[in-house]
Design an enzyme around this catalytic site. Structure first.
Site, PDB file in Angstrom:
ATOM      1  N   CYS A  72      50.178  12.197 126.271  1.00  0.00           N
ATOM      2  CA  CYS A  72      50.458  13.019 127.357  1.00  0.00           C
ATOM      3  C   CYS A  72      51.581  12.513 128.120  1.00  0.00           C
ATOM      4  CB  CYS A  72      49.056  12.921 128.195  1.00  0.00           C
ATOM      5  SG  CYS A  72      49.042  14.395 129.184  1.00  0.00           S
ATOM      6  N   HIS A 115      44.721  14.117 123.991  1.00  0.00           N
ATOM      7  CA  HIS A 115      44.369  12.805 124.318  1.00  0.00           C
ATOM      8  C   HIS A 115      43.249  12.335 123.200  1.00  0.00           C
ATOM      9  CE1 HIS A 115      45.313  11.890 128.429  1.00  0.00           C
ATOM     10  NE2 HIS A 115      45.584  13.095 128.354  1.00  0.00           N
ATOM     11  N   GLU A 131      42.318   9.428 122.286  1.00  0.00           N
ATOM     12  CA  GLU A 131      41.322   8.328 122.392  1.00  0.00           C
ATOM     13  C   GLU A 131      40.087   8.951 122.796  1.00  0.00           C
ATOM     14  OE1 GLU A 131      42.847   9.623 126.557  1.00  0.00           O
ATOM     15  OE2 GLU A 131      43.823   9.353 124.509  1.00  0.00           O
TER      16      GLU A 131
END
Length: 233
Positions: free
Chosen positions: A108, A207, A209
């Site tokens: 990001c 994202h 993660e």
């Protein structure tokens, strides 16, 4: 004997309140650890930059909302976010790891910095600036991405298309000759970049993660990142 790579993770902060606290999702650390790395949070202290660049094996630039230099934006645009001590430390870390050809992963905010350090430019509000763009700043939204054939990312994820999350307002819109746009959203927004000639320099707008505990193609990026950072003593 091989050892687990040590990954420097720049901390985020509570910029939406008053910027007085480090505030970083545990998911970044969990994703790196799951992939076999040892993650360490790095605060905004300038005298840490040199030893971190020297002693760590990889750098993760996490998401965040901080003010970037006006020169990084297209003409007539500028950041809508507050200035932060994070900027100078993060930029120095990223430049240091890149100069030593150590693994760099930008997520990001981190993708935007990686791109702008290589001559790309961005907009402060992609939904307002890009005709037909999705409202990407929605945490509950999933949308597809298409991976460009022949890129390093394509080889890592092993899929041509898949769904990703999206919660960002800013986005890269001009890509320099020093960067390859490796993925796009259905509206044409750039969703991933990579820097050719580097051992591992990859940026993702989404994202990954958040998918670390799921069977998702994006989690393979962390596996490849940690593997690129791995070295033998």
């Amino acid at each position: 004997m091989s050892r687990k790579p040590r990954i420097a993770v720049i901390m985020d902060e509570n910029t939406s309140v008053d910027g007085t606290r480090y505030d970083t999702s545990k998911s970044y650390f969990a994703a790196i650890h799951r992939a076999g790395g040892l993650p360490f949070g790095i605060p905004y202290l300038a005298d840490l930059v040199a030893p971190v660049v020297e002693e760590f094996d990889g750098f993760l630039s996490v998401g965040g909302r901080i003010g970037f230099p006006e020169a990084w934006y297209v003409d007539g645009d500028r950041s809508q976010y507050q200035p932060s001590d994070r900027l100078a430390v993060e930029q120095a870390l990223m430049e240091g790891f890149l100069a030593r050809n150590k693994a760099v992963l930008g997520i990001c905010n981190g993708m935007q910095m990686l791109g702008c350090l290589h001559g790309c430019r961005m907009v402060s509000d992609v939904h307002a600036s890009w005709p037909g763009a999705l409202n990407h700043d929605k945490r509950d939204l999933l949308h597809g991405v298409t991976i460009r054939n022949g890129t390093k990312l394509a080889g890592l994820v092993g899929a041509e298309t898949f769904e990703v999350n999206t919660f960002h307002r800013e986005a890269l819109v001009e890509v320099s000759d020093g960067v390859v746009a490796a993925a796009h959203g259905p509206d044409g927004v750039i969703e991933a970049i990579e820097v050719p000639g580097r051992s591992f320099a990859l940026g993702l707008q989404w994202h990954p993660e958040k998918f670390a505990s799921a069977d998702h193609p994006g989690t393979r990026v962390f596996d490849a990142f940690v593997q690129a950072a791995r070295r033998t003593d």
